[in-house]
Design a protein around this motif. Structure first.
Motif, PDB file in Angstrom:
ATOM      1  N   SER A 108       0.672  -1.273   0.044  1.00  0.00           N
ATOM      2  CA  SER A 108      -0.086  -0.177  -0.298  1.00  0.00           C
ATOM      3  C   SER A 108       1.027   1.355  -0.014  1.00  0.00           C
ATOM      4  CB  SER A 108      -0.631   0.586   1.647  1.00  0.00           C
ATOM      5  OG  SER A 108      -1.749   1.299   1.525  1.00  0.00           O
ATOM      6  N   ILE A 109       0.402   1.884  -1.071  1.00  0.00           N
ATOM      7  CA  ILE A 109       1.267   3.521  -0.612  1.00  0.00           C
ATOM      8  C   ILE A 109       0.366   4.180  -0.351  1.00  0.00           C
ATOM      9  CG2 ILE A 109       2.913   2.865  -2.774  1.00  0.00           C
ATOM     10  CD1 ILE A 109       1.324   4.353  -4.740  1.00  0.00           C
ATOM     11  N   ASP A 110      -0.936   4.067   0.628  1.00  0.00           N
ATOM     12  CA  ASP A 110      -1.934   5.072   1.802  1.00  0.00           C
ATOM     13  C   ASP A 110      -0.521   5.423   3.427  1.00  0.00           C
ATOM     14  OD1 ASP A 110      -3.728   5.400   3.257  1.00  0.00           O
ATOM     15  OD2 ASP A 110      -4.789   4.271   2.377  1.00  0.00           O
ATOM     16  N   PRO A 111      -0.633   6.410   3.762  1.00  0.00           N
ATOM     17  CA  PRO A 111       0.526   6.806   4.456  1.00  0.00           C
ATOM     18  C   PRO A 111      -0.363   5.968   5.636  1.00  0.00           C
ATOM     19  CG  PRO A 111       0.127   8.731   3.090  1.00  0.00           C
ATOM     20  CD  PRO A 111      -0.567   7.643   2.680  1.00  0.00           C
ATOM     21  N   GLN A 112      -1.643   5.675   6.167  1.00  0.00           N
ATOM     22  CA  GLN A 112      -1.779   6.079   7.072  1.00  0.00           C
ATOM     23  C   GLN A 112      -2.533   3.735   6.822  1.00  0.00           C
ATOM     24  OE1 GLN A 112      -3.615   8.991   6.128  1.00  0.00           O
ATOM     25  NE2 GLN A 112      -2.196   8.817   7.441  1.00  0.00           N
ATOM     26  N   VAL A 150       8.884  11.402  12.284  1.00  0.00           N
ATOM     27  CA  VAL A 150       8.946  11.453  10.683  1.00  0.00           C
ATOM     28  C   VAL A 150       8.023   9.634  10.142  1.00  0.00           C
ATOM     29  CG1 VAL A 150      11.360  12.400  10.969  1.00  0.00           C
ATOM     30  CG2 VAL A 150      10.862   9.647  11.599  1.00  0.00           C
ATOM     31  N   HIS A 151       7.651   9.115  11.163  1.00  0.00           N
ATOM     32  CA  HIS A 151       7.239   8.119  11.043  1.00  0.00           C
ATOM     33  C   HIS A 151       5.662   8.710   9.756  1.00  0.00           C
ATOM     34  CE1 HIS A 151       4.558   3.908  10.580  1.00  0.00           C
ATOM     35  NE2 HIS A 151       6.165   3.698  10.485  1.00  0.00           N
ATOM     36  N   GLY A 152       5.566   7.521   8.335  1.00  0.00           N
ATOM     37  CA  GLY A 152       4.493   7.596   7.492  1.00  0.00           C
ATOM     38  C   GLY A 152       3.181   7.656   7.873  1.00  0.00           C
ATOM     39  N   SER A 153       3.011   6.886   8.818  1.00  0.00           N
ATOM     40  CA  SER A 153       1.417   7.001   9.709  1.00  0.00           C
ATOM     41  C   SER A 153       1.202   8.653   9.888  1.00  0.00           C
ATOM     42  CB  SER A 153       1.479   5.960  11.246  1.00  0.00           C
ATOM     43  OG  SER A 153       1.898   6.008  11.870  1.00  0.00           O
ATOM     44  N   THR A 154       2.210   9.127  10.168  1.00  0.00           N
ATOM     45  CA  THR A 154       1.742  10.639  10.692  1.00  0.00           C
ATOM     46  C   THR A 154       1.842  11.940   9.671  1.00  0.00           C
ATOM     47  OG1 THR A 154       3.769  12.284  11.402  1.00  0.00           O
ATOM     48  CG2 THR A 154       2.805  10.105  12.786  1.00  0.00           C
ATOM     49  N   PHE A 155       1.926  11.126   8.106  1.00  0.00           N
ATOM     50  CA  PHE A 155       1.609  11.938   7.412  1.00  0.00           C
ATOM     51  C   PHE A 155       0.250  12.554   6.772  1.00  0.00           C
ATOM     52  CE2 PHE A 155       5.744  10.372   4.683  1.00  0.00           C
ATOM     53  CZ  PHE A 155       6.320  10.806   6.565  1.00  0.00           C
ATOM     54  N   PRO A 156       0.500  14.167   6.423  1.00  0.00           N
ATOM     55  CA  PRO A 156      -0.866  14.207   5.877  1.00  0.00           C
ATOM     56  C   PRO A 156      -1.952  13.194   4.516  1.00  0.00           C
ATOM     57  CG  PRO A 156       0.854  15.633   4.975  1.00  0.00           C
ATOM     58  CD  PRO A 156       1.570  15.010   6.253  1.00  0.00           C
ATOM     59  N   VAL A 157      -2.868  13.360   4.652  1.00  0.00           N
ATOM     60  CA  VAL A 157      -3.643  13.182   3.461  1.00  0.00           C
ATOM     61  C   VAL A 157      -5.397  14.011   2.881  1.00  0.00           C
ATOM     62  CG1 VAL A 157      -3.001  10.572   2.999  1.00  0.00           C
ATOM     63  CG2 VAL A 157      -5.061  11.836   4.489  1.00  0.00           C
ATOM     64  N   LEU A 158      -4.671  14.266   2.042  1.00  0.00           N
ATOM     65  CA  LEU A 158      -6.057  14.944   1.073  1.00  0.00           C
ATOM     66  C   LEU A 158      -7.496  14.430   1.481  1.00  0.00           C
ATOM     67  CD1 LEU A 158      -6.221  17.580   0.791  1.00  0.00           C
ATOM     68  CD2 LEU A 158      -5.989  17.680  -2.218  1.00  0.00           C
ATOM     69  N   GLN A 159      -7.975  14.938   2.103  1.00  0.00           N
ATOM     70  CA  GLN A 159     -10.101  14.152   2.270  1.00  0.00           C
ATOM     71  C   GLN A 159     -10.273  14.661   1.306  1.00  0.00           C
ATOM     72  OE1 GLN A 159     -12.176  16.510   5.927  1.00  0.00           O
ATOM     73  NE2 GLN A 159     -13.523  14.851   5.424  1.00  0.00           N
ATOM     74  N   SER A 160     -10.354  16.083   0.559  1.00  0.00           N
ATOM     75  CA  SER A 160     -11.763  15.739  -0.744  1.00  0.00           C
ATOM     76  C   SER A 160     -11.053  14.136  -1.621  1.00  0.00           C
ATOM     77  CB  SER A 160     -11.276  16.717  -0.881  1.00  0.00           C
ATOM     78  OG  SER A 160      -9.777  17.321  -1.779  1.00  0.00           O
ATOM     79  N   VAL A 161      -9.748  13.759  -1.732  1.00  0.00           N
ATOM     80  CA  VAL A 161      -8.812  13.161  -2.705  1.00  0.00           C
ATOM     81  C   VAL A 161      -9.466  11.043  -2.383  1.00  0.00           C
ATOM     82  CG1 VAL A 161      -7.211  12.132  -3.807  1.00  0.00           C
ATOM     83  CG2 VAL A 161      -7.314  14.585  -3.205  1.00  0.00           C
TER      84      VAL A 161
END
Length: 538
Positions: free
Chosen positions: A47-51, A183-194
């Motif tokens: 997966s390339i979904d941060p969460q 710095v961990h990827g699970s904490t990266f932001p994602v865009l809700q609308s997308v």
């Protein structure tokens, strides 16, 4: 009282480095016309979904498509990402981050504090079913445990947007290493609308909108990932490398062949080949400490074999493995034998004295293993049958074959079971294994990133080792002025109960093309960013 941590005056207090943010090209350097970097992946990216992502290789992709609050430089020091700085309340429980006003998503929209709030709530939300939901709890974010358990709404998570460029996080216990965890990827932001528009397809090339230095232009699962420079990234003018390409090659020897043919710029060196390659290619073969530990995880839960519920049997299995043979004869790349879980190079960690590691040589360990197996009713005339599962790799296969021969000497008949990465990890998560090859790479450079994994609330405790005493030690470590003695006690519990068989501590053993610059050599986490790379003219 609050104190403000500014880049110019308090880098030491935060651990923030003041080096260049992107590619630091020395004056007088002649850059190659081709600014592309091609690297090797052993397995398909799940997966390339941060969460959602749980894999190291997936993290390498995420780190280029998205950006969190902070990044790491080549020495492992924190440098600004979306956050420029932060302040901490006097009680150490409230962090206020100042976000840069020039951060943008790849579609041109501004990155806001609300994007982090959405991502963090999404991570903790049981509806997301993230294996990394527990990371919010490890970070001690207020109400994370109750939300993950389904007892509280995600909107109650201790994170809020004060305004578009101010993010406030409330934690329940002061953690001096809290910024490092960001710095961990699970904490990266994602865009809700997308995500709402594309649902599960939002990470497809053409749909994915990120805020990192690169955008996703192609993802052929199990074949390749292609990323192109993102012109909307706040530091794109200082980003030299135009294209990043990851090639999935399940055979390490084939990958090395393709590297030597010029098709790859970086590849892991297969087991046993480092000495030869270092002699033949002294400027390309490198070995540095790497914050990962290699183990065989034992299934001690309800679905595991009855024999593995006996700690004496588990200790016998661990004692019978000759780690020096694995490291010195099979791997030969600078790895170290391991008798504990936490990597030796982790900052501030010192392994406690362990009887089986320090007071016995391998011959004594082997004799003790035979005694323990005999006490449990097993031996050459009544062998214990176990299956050892590993994911596709010649190196894993070589180690598994050697381990099976070592265990045969104490009356264990081992059947080797090989699966592709996704099937391997799915089986582990479903407790569908006896023993399984496993490796953990630290999410940050502090011992808790290892030791928290074997708590009952961990999202990765696939062997289902549950110990109230262990849980209490790790809880106590969160409030200790000096957690090291508690970390050492946790290691002693693991050595006594042996829910894992430690094998070795990693080194990063690579071939790197001579014209590639900017890959970290002094960062034990091996955290790299494409924006820091550049190719020089030959």
């Amino acid at each position: 009282m609050k104190f403000r941590l500014k880049m110019a005056v308090s880098a030491l207090a935060l651990g923030l480095a003041t080096t260049a943010f992107a590619a630091d090209v020395p004056d007088g350097t002649t850059l190659a016309e081709d600014q592309s970097y091609t690297f090797w992946l052993l397995d398909a990216i799940k997966s390339i979904d941060p969460q959602i992502n749980t894999d190291v290789e997936g993290s390498d992709i995420l780190r280029n498509l998205f950006e969190g609050l902070y990044n790491e430089d080549g020495d492992g020091q924190l440098v600004p990402g979306v956050a420029l700085d932060h302040s901490v309340s006097e009680d150490g429980k409230t962090y206020t981050f100042t976000l840069r006003d020039d951060a943008q998503w790849s579609n041109g929209e501004p990155v806001t504090a609300g994007d982090f709030v959405y991502a963090w709530r999404r991570l903790a939300d049981p509806a997301t079913a993230s294996e990394y939901a527990w990371y919010m709890e490890l970070m001690q974010v207020e109400n994370a445990a109750a939300i993950i358990a389904g007892d509280m709404d995600p909107s109650e998570l201790g994170v809020r947007a004060v305004d578009d460029h101010t993010l406030e996080v409330t934690i329940t216990t002061p953690l001096p290493y809290f910024p490092q965890m960001l710095v961990h990827g699970s904490t990266f932001p994602v865009l809700q609308s997308v995500i709402e528009e594309h649902d599960d397809d939002w990470t497809d090339a053409g749909n994915l909108v990120g805020n990192g230095a690169y955008t996703l232009t192609e993802h052929q699962l199990g074949e390749r990932v292609v990323m192109e420079k993102n012109d909307t990234y706040w530091d794109s003018d200082a980003t030299v490398m135009d294209t990043l390409t990851a090639l999935t090659i399940n055979d390490g020897n084939q990958a090395l062949t393709r590297y030597l043919a010029g098709e790859l710029d970086r590849v892991d060196i297969p087991a046993g080949q480092y000495p030869r390659l270092k002699e033949e290619y002294p400027n390309q073969a490198v070995s540095t400490p790497y914050n990962c530990s290699y183990i065989y995880m034992l299934n001690v839960g309800d679905k595991g074999p009855e024999a593995l519920k006996d700690a004496n049997v588990r200790r016998a299995l661990a004692y019978a493995i000759d780690r020096d043979i694995v490291v010195d004869r099979i791997l030969q790349g600078g790895q170290r034998p391991s008798y504990n879980w936490t990597h030796w190079a982790v900052a501030g960690f010192e392994r406690p004295e362990l009887d089986w590691a320090d007071d016995m040589d391998q011959a004594a360990r082997l004799e003790k293993a035979k005694e323990l197996m005999a006490e449990a009713g097993y031996g050459p005339d009544n062998p214990l049958a176990l299956t050892l599962q590993y994911n596709t790799s010649d190196d894993h296969k070589k180690i598994a074959i050697a381990a099976s021969q070592m265990l045969k000497a104490i009356g264990v008949d081992v059947t080797l079971d090989n699966y592709e990465w996704k099937v391997h990890t799915d089986r582990m998560q479903n407790q569908d294994f006896d023993m399984a090859r496993y490796a953990w790479c630290g999410d940050y450079n502090e011992a808790s990133t290892y030791l928290d994994l074997f708590t009952s609330y961990s999202g990765h405790n696939n062997g289902e080792f549950f110990s109230d005493a262990y849980d209490q030690v790790m809880r106590d470590s969160k409030t200790a002025d000096d957690p090291l003695p508690l970390y050492q006690e946790a290691e002693r519990i693991l050595a006594d109960q042996m829910p894992i068989i430690p094998i070795y501590h990693y080194a990063n053993v690579d071939m790197i093309a001579e014209d590639i610059r900017g890959l970290p050599q002094n960062n034990v986490n091996n955290t790299w960013y494409g924006k820091n790379l550049y190719r020089v003219a030959e």
